[in-house]
Scaffold this motif. Structure first.
Motif, short mmCIF file in Angstrom:
data_model
loop_
_atom_site.label_atom_id
_atom_site.label_comp_id
_atom_site.label_asym_id
_atom_site.label_seq_id
_atom_site.Cartn_x
_atom_site.Cartn_y
_atom_site.Cartn_z
N GLU A 456 0.81 -1.22 0.00
CA GLU A 456 0.00 0.00 0.00
C GLU A 456 0.84 1.28 0.00
N ARG A 491 -5.77 4.86 -1.98
CA ARG A 491 -6.12 3.79 -1.05
C ARG A 491 -7.27 2.94 -1.57
N ALA A 492 -8.24 3.59 -2.20
CA ALA A 492 -9.34 2.84 -2.78
C ALA A 492 -8.86 1.95 -3.92
N ASP A 495 -7.25 -1.05 -2.44
CA ASP A 495 -8.24 -2.00 -1.91
C ASP A 495 -8.78 -2.88 -3.02
N ARG A 561 -12.63 3.47 5.12
CA ARG A 561 -11.78 4.46 4.48
C ARG A 561 -12.34 5.87 4.67
N CYS A 562 -13.66 6.01 4.61
CA CYS A 562 -14.26 7.33 4.79
C CYS A 562 -14.07 7.81 6.23
N GLY A 565 -10.52 9.03 6.52
CA GLY A 565 -10.13 10.12 5.64
C GLY A 565 -10.79 11.43 6.00
N TRP A 625 -15.75 6.72 -1.64
CA TRP A 625 -14.59 5.82 -1.64
C TRP A 625 -14.05 5.58 -3.04
N SER A 669 -8.34 1.25 8.10
CA SER A 669 -8.76 0.99 6.72
C SER A 669 -10.04 0.21 6.65
N ARG A 671 -10.44 -2.91 6.45
CA ARG A 671 -10.35 -3.98 5.46
C ARG A 671 -10.44 -5.35 6.09
#
Length: 675
Positions: A456, A491-492, A495, A561-562, A565, A625, A669, A671
């Motif tokens: 990443e 980042r998106a 992913d 992620r939102c 961020g 995202w 993240s 994830r």
């Protein structure tokens, strides 16, 4: 114990190994002066190991068991080897007393393409003297110190004194390389099983596992290759079972000497094989002609020779002599050694009259070559006519051919990616240069490898430095005039591409997979291409749509992620699958949703691409995202479905205000629940 015999002739510095205060403070307490503890000389260590062998197996001075044939040949040479080592020790003591320990080479390629240039200890005279001593052999008692100094491993160790312990902790506790450790465990019992240090439950086997696991985490481009277990085990034997010193020496082997040997596509091995055939033809034409007449490819033997660096070919003492020269003169020694080995055994090779007998001979060739001086002398034999080094002349031509082959590999790879993506060859060259330069800055590699392990942080840097390619203006004749594609967040993109290319969370993306994904997300011909790629990335069961569990995973990633961020805060739902079911019900109809029973929101519901398009355009977290659905791209039916999705989101937000979620806000993240 040799510190008083050859004190350094210069003030304490990084070139004077024995007097380095920084090194003393960073080496293990049991190795106070950068050398093994008293009483653990190679002969003493192996002697103690030999006493533990109760089956009467005969071993050499390094503790390796010998077959009856090897034992007989070793008995003839043991006293000669021992006497020669005593003489070499005296010569080395005199040299080091006057010139100190040699410094590490500059591993960056020079104008002639050489990646391992020779270096002098204190001028040209000292350089020639040191080269002569290295070719004569480094005694076991000082090999530990000389190898670390002359290879550059000491510099790497001093630059990151705590890295090895940190990598071990991450490897065993973090689970980042679980698959590599599993492969390592499978090979441990096959690595020198007859050696007393590597038997079941022995210290050497545990330290070998630590070294391989730590290095697999340090250099994920290489990870773990099956040949590395033999190389690392031999390093442990040479370095008195000191695991951290072995780790840094392995880093020199894989990152500076042979940076493209152990990568995923083994480009270096394939190129060296093709060059070795021409080299054998130049050095030993009779052997080459004989192989050709029997239909025996030279590559059949060279692959294993080069991968294991002759560990499973020559006696251990001879292997270390070859490695002595290799650490001083560079990777070209491998090709010299292979050709010299065939030249030394040319009579036996020429006596083999068919394919089977030749194959049998090649499996045992070199196993009784205790006379290392004979091999090394053959490596540097001069031509009887020109009186010039025969192999040096051949290597000069092969160096140019090697560069040409690397260029051809690069060109074909760029052409393949240009056909598979929407990038131009110039764009691909820019992106690949950024990736490779960045991926190898931490490892300080001397030459690029074809493959790279993408993580990443590297993707984030790629978006920063490659914005002129990834966020380029609309293409005339391809993109609609006046419509700018929304910029994709790095980042998106990571992913989605990671979900597409990797099966496990800790896997790294390969270079080709990254560029293909970036093409679909950042340079698509249409929004449908980016949608199809994203849908396929999270469609784990490959049924053409997203199940409730798969959709819930995508939602958790987007909300995570939102939350991490910038922008308005979005409250995560308390029940991801329940939230996903309500969204699926909102987009049901007109082929947007399918499933086993056809009931929207049921356990068998599957979101097809049209429904996924509606969700990506209307669900706030998904839209922020990954903005891959451009404005005005929805049909009338899709717009109606999008309105129902927004109603579900509003109801969910109102519910969250009246009854705050007990699950808390998602950080990082998000994830963890992606798959």
């Amino acid at each position: 114990g040799l510190a008083s015999e050859f004190p350094p002739s210069r003030p304490p510095s990084r070139y004077s190994f024995l007097s380095s205060r920084r090194l003393r403070s960073r080496l293990p307490a049991s190795h106070p002066a950068g050398s093994p503890p008293a009483g653990t000389s190679p002969s003493g260590l192996v002697s103690s190991l030999r006493h533990r062998q109760s089956d009467g197996t005969v071993t050499d001075t390094l503790g390796f068991p010998l077959s009856p044939t090897q034992a007989r040949s070793w008995a003839e040479w043991a006293h000669i080897v021992s006497a020669a080592e005593r003489v070499q020790l005296q010569l080395w003591a005199t040299h080091l007393a006057h010139h100190g320990f040699p410094r590490a080479p500059d591993s960056k390629p020079d104008k002639k393409g050489r990646v391992w240039r020779e270096r002098g200890a204190a001028g040209k005279g000292a350089e020639r003297a040191c080269k002569k001593l290295v070719r004569g052999g480094i005694p076991n008692s000082i090999r530990y110190r000389l190898w670390l100094s002359m290879s550059g491993a000491l510099e790497l160790w001093e630059a990151a004194p705590h890295l090895y312990s940190q990598l071990l902790d991450r490897a065993y506790r973090g689970g980042e390389i679980a698959s590599e450790i599993s492969e390592i465990d499978k090979d441990l019992h096959r690595t020198f099983p007859g050696h007393a240090a590597f038997g079941e439950g022995c210290e050497g086997r545990a330290r070998l596992r630590d070294v391989l696991a730590a290095y697999a985490l340090r250099n994920q481009t290489v990870g773990y290759c099956q040949a590395l277990n033999y190389v690392a085990a031999m390093l442990l034997v040479a370095l008195q079972l000191e695991a951290e010193a072995c780790f840094w020496m392995l880093a020199v082997f894989c990152e500076r000497l042979f940076p493209d040997f152990y990568c995923r596509d083994m480009t270096g091995i394939r190129i060296e094989q093709s060059l070795f055939t021409a080299f054998v033809k130049e050095i030993t034409p009779q052997v080459h002609t004989h192989f050709s007449s029997l239909g025996v490819p030279v590559e059949m033997v060279s692959t294993q020779w080069f991968l294991c660096l002759f560990v499973d070919v020559l006696p251990a003492a001879t292997v270390l002599r070859v490695w002595d020269v290799m650490l001083w003169e560079g990777p070209q020694v491998l090709m010299r050694t292979g050709a010299a080995l065939l030249h030394v055994y040319r009579d036996s090779v020429l006596a083999a009259r068919d394919f089977n007998s030749t194959s049998t001979l090649l499996q045992t060739i070199g196993s009784d070559l205790w006379h290392a001086d004979r091999l090394i002398l053959a490596m540097y034999t001069k031509n009887y006519v020109t009186r010039r080094p025969q192999q040096k002349h051949a290597l000069k031509h092969l160096r140019k051919e090697r560069q040409q082959q690397y260029l051809e590999v690069e060109t074909s790879e760029v052409a393949r990616l240009a056909q598979a993506t929407h990038f131009t060859p110039a764009d691909l060259d820019d992106l690949r240069a950024i990736i490779r330069t960045t991926a190898r800055q931490d490892l300080a590699l001397g030459r690029d490898a074809i493959d790279a392990a993408i993580t990443e942080p590297l993707v984030l840097l790629l978006f920063e430095r490659g914005a002129h390619v990834l966020n380029a203006p609309p293409r005339l004749g391809v993109d609609p005039i006046g419509r700018l594609r929304p910029k994709i967040d790095a980042r998106a993109a990571f992913d989605v591409i990671h979900a597409k290319c990797c099966r496990r969370q800790d896997d790294a993306i390969d270079l080709g997979g990254l560029l293909t994904g970036l093409s679909a997300l950042c340079r698509p011909d249409s929004a449908d291409e980016a949608l199809a790629y994203t849908l396929g990335a999270f469609d784990a069961d490959r049924d053409g749509g997203l199940s409730l569990q798969e959709l819930a995973g995508v939602l958790s990633i987007a909300h995570g992620r939102c939350a991490a961020g910038e922008g308005p805060t979005l409250e995560p739902p308390a029940d991801w699958e329940g939230y996903a079911a309500r969204l699926v019900e909102a987009v049901a109809g007109n082929g947007f949703v399918g499933g086993e029973s056809g009931v929207a929101g049921g356990s068998g519901a599957i979101v097809r691409q049209p429904g996924f398009k509606v969700l990506m355009a209307s669900e706030p977290a998904l839209r922020r995202w990954l903005p891959i659905v451009w404005g005005g791209a929805l049909s009338e039916e899709e717009a109606e479905a999008a309105a129902r999705v927004r109603a579900v989101v509003s109801a969910e937000a109102a519910l969250a205000v009246s009854a705050p979620s007990s699950c808390g806000r998602i950080g990082g993240s998000g994830r963890g629940s992606a798959r």
